[in-house]
Design a protein around this motif. Structure first.
Motif: not given
Lengths: 242, 242, 242, 242, 242, 242
Positions: B107-108, B174-175, B188, B191, B198-202, B204-205, C222-223, C225-228
């Motif tokens: 994802l990153a 980035h994740a 969650s 997240q 401002g950080y839209e990052v996954p 992960i559990d 999860i999806k 990363s908006r940073l990447t």
């Protein structure tokens, strides 16, 4: 100086030979003790065996420090118990696998390991990755002889030579490591035989390598970094019930 | 489908929470069993603890297969017993650490792990090296809270958020991965909080990640390669004497 | 849950089979839609084809989100449109190539991909480099059958088996990936045939892998990363004139 | 010699400047043509933009070869269309990103790129990974100015200088690359200003770098390997319907 | 523009050929000077030879700058004196080895070098590691002809072609480099012959590559980073006594 | 056993100290000889200096073997002459830089080097790349003291401690190497001082490390691989004219 060599196996068939070999590695003043396990596997030929040898290995390592040893050797090409022992010991411990890889790294642009069975290949490859020298490890070959059958020295030697030649010719190895500490006392002979075939390459005995590296650490007064191997936090450890 | 979750610790304080959380991960038809250890450490916070939890973990894993489970989870960010268990099991086993790293890799372009204590950093870094995704692992941070104190959810959450922001701003992650399976039920929320900043990052559990990966393997009818994880050769294993 | 599978090709010969296969991957409650392209290449067999399929793929992906889909799959071993789509979507998208590589990374110390034509080798190798798992990719082999001729299942299966055995014996692959999503429904059969030959290794179907990974992402909330994958800056996009 | 410079954008605001700059790069006898796109994005600031510029870029590249050009330049720091174009062209094509990285690789032990926006960072990092020089890329920084606002040369220069100093002092860059081909005509000035501050490092203009590399390839009679970039297999390409 | 080509050998048998070849690489207005060494080895075929050629190479390089040259070439596939010369020169110097590797890196996903003797393999491999492009170097092969016997052009060409085909077929090279600057004037012919055999790959002449790269650096007004190659601190250098 | 220590400098100010220190490294029976150069630089602080020290270093190394030495040490953190000497010697030679890096690799997950001047940073980094342990080298710091001013032990010690703390706290080094063999006799003191500050990490003295490694090689009867370091082909070497 006193050092203790830990064999990660519950049989004692290698003890005497190890003791004699190690006698040659050290000056007379060094006290050398060899011990095998009270419980665990008969030999270490994979991740499962390794997992089962570690608890007693750790007890033996801790006891060695209590008994005044200056250092400990984990005598196996897969370095069982080395990392956890570093957390609980205040003396250095060296594994035969990592030690042999460092010498090969120094002496050649690439090296191969010839070990006992295909079962240990991934495990040993992981040792090289964690140590950080995997870019120089060209291949891990095996003679397909179980550890406890390495007592047939002639068969072992013949098989090793064959695989070593293949490692040089096919895998472009420029140095060779005996992948199992059961392959004792043949490194120099194999080095000589390879030279006769036109390949003047170092053949590294992992027991010898570990012995000398440990001796150095003691002499240099250095040991495992406590930032990498931190002392375990205090906690309850429950023993197996009978 | 029946799966068993193995906690590498001798205390049962997480069992109920794990059971409830895992209930959410699977369809109703999946049987979920959670078990802790009979002997071993109270928590896994380093190589030494890990070494001591593995023997019983392996027994539990083998028993799970005997009991008809379709898969096993090693519920710890350091993946204890996963590699040796793969040799002796004919069903898949997944570790929470490796599972979470694979999702982050997807994802990153980079990720960081926030774990409990500095003691586990090297161990978890080694997991990434053996898995082969270390080039994307930017840093391993920690909240400096022991595993068994993670029950104070508020404190944990605050500390995690703080370290996650630092991971993003200083380490360019980035994740983010929760480095300990004791950090349940907060991915969650964190997240969401990072998104507010401002950080839209996954986030992960690792428990959730392991659960889903295992479910997939079972569904896809794939499991560990027998070339990497060979069945142990037959040999004697000596039990600890009483 | 509703997901949409995007085929990066302008022909519909695979639609029905894909739909049926995907039906098996998901629970009954999952809505599955399969669509092919309105404009672009007949198949993706290189960088040029890929470039030409992407614009319509992106439109289809955006439409999928507008239509309420929870996730999208790019059904091709080279993951066309996945990275740009991640910038414009707020739902996850998974490529079949990257998904299959992650499973192989988990289950074995090394893997090989068997794809359709030599033309795609560099492209797929680049996928592994960008994903960060290239250190475990031993080789990319091909059966030399164009995508649209994969309909001859028997020929495909025979060729795949042959190359897979070579991948194991010559390239030391410990897990195998079907490199093209046109190679549907044969993974388990090939896995079985390899086992009969003594090689018990996972054979990974990239379509199945992508389906399950996407399902997980949706379940785990999860999806990308908006940073990447940042949202594109606002700008004019000029359409092709007629 | 005749070369054509392709701008991956639908606006023509850079055409004249590019033409003039390129005039300085080549001997008088070289014919230089500059063209922008008929359809696609106004600027390339991410994966999505890049994807949309490629189809027309490919058409322009093919047309260039038909028109007798000896080589083509993709004038953008992210090298759009370079790989697919290599499959369909029999003349060389060079991207500004890859060209600048090669010069930096030659002249210093490490380098940083200063680009326009955070949106392109991952994309450019992937260029370095596919090219194979990522071990020398220390960081990618940005001035936070969109491509089309680079016309304010003074602001651009000030921002670039600031980031370059940070790249040297914080990221330990020993060479610097202007990450966007819109940053024309300032490399030498910035190089001079850095020298005044005590940093005598090369500042590489990506347009200039691409121009010279392309000139070399033509002179040396070498071009893309047809084993890496194979000619596309014959197939139907469906055009977008009106 | 004036450039000087330094041959790291004490014999002058290549001077005339080099001069003629280099005449073709540059526009008429470029002054080209070729010089061999006053003291040092007859040829560079290993680390020892290289070490002995460097002192005079450095004197020649310094003299070149004093004589008003705009750049210097170290004409050897192992780049002797390039790094130390960069510390003492204020003009650029380019080595033939590094130059050729950069072009190969650009044009293909992998490359091989065919050099003279096995003696230089490790040395050239190290060049690729220090340059940072070793991940693309698949193999270094050799024709087993000493440098000074390369004058038999026919034998050289035949042997090179043979090894190049092996590099493609066995080592999966997608581009080829002539590993010795004594292999002059055959790159295009070999490229043609490989194409006839179905392998349309670039064959890179290291002399030509170095010439063009140097020309570029001069044109672009860039040279070695002074942060990587710092000016030597002032100190006494004792000359050899007579 | 007889070993010779080669100082790559034309001044003798370190000879006595080196002799005394080395006396401590070896058993009494070992003969230790220390020699400086007849011609070359006053100190090695960069590539240029190194290049100029090598010719006489090689002569001294060859002489050492002729004089019956069992091994040679190149006493400098940049390992001058080690590689070429390996081609012409039949006894082992060890460099202080490579030796110290191997010990650090063994004892910690990461290490930093603190050297004299910024001038040597690239050179030492290249040593780590050629040795193959660069993935564990976190940073190279410097005290900004020229080699010949290291005689002010107090100043050196203070500066080293400062940089070492920064290496641990900022660069996350878990082991430390003294980057210059002029930094003699302070490793243990610095190790102690770091421990007082809470950092229990090994501080490695490169001279000591080289001494012990060489001793080991001699004891183990292994030396440089002749496949990596081949005997130079026969050729004319022209001497400098007077």
């Amino acid at each position: 100086m006193k050092i203790r060599v830990l064999l990660p196996i519950v049989v004692d068939i290698f003890n005497e030979e190890v003791k004699q070999e190690f006698r040659n590695y050290f000056p007379e003043t060094t006290e050398i003790e060899v011990c095998h396990l009270d419980y665990g596997p008969a030999s270490v030929e994979g991740e499962y065996d390794e997992a089962l040898c570690v608890p007693n290995m750790l007890e033996k390592a801790i006891q060695a420090e209590k008994d005044g040893c200056d250092g400990v050797i984990s005598l196996c090409g897969a370095d069982p118990a080395v990392k956890p022992a570093r957390e609980v010991l205040n003396i250095p411990i060296v594994g035969a696998g990592e030690a042999s890889m460092l010498y090969a790294t120094l002496l050649a642009k690439s090296f191969s390991i010839v070990t006992v069975l295909p079962n240990v290949v991934s495990m040993v490859e992981n040792v090289s990755k964690m140590l950080g020298v995997d870019s120089k490890l060209n291949s891990i070959r095996y003679v397909n002889i179980p550890v406890l059958e390495l007592v047939d020295k002639e068969k072992m030697e013949t098989s090793l030579l064959e695989e070593m030649v293949l490692a040089i010719e096919q895998d472009k190895a420029h140095a060779l490591i005996l992948g199992c500490t059961g392959m004792m006392g043949v490194a120099s002979i194999l080095q000589e035989k390879l030279k006769e075939r036109g390949y003047e390459v170092p053949v590294i005995d992992p027991s010898f390598a570990a012995a000398k590296l440990l001796e150095n650490l003691i002499a240099m007064n250095i040991k495992q970094s406590r930032l990498t191997y931190m002392t375990p936090t205090k906690k309850m450890y429950k023993q197996r019930e009978r």
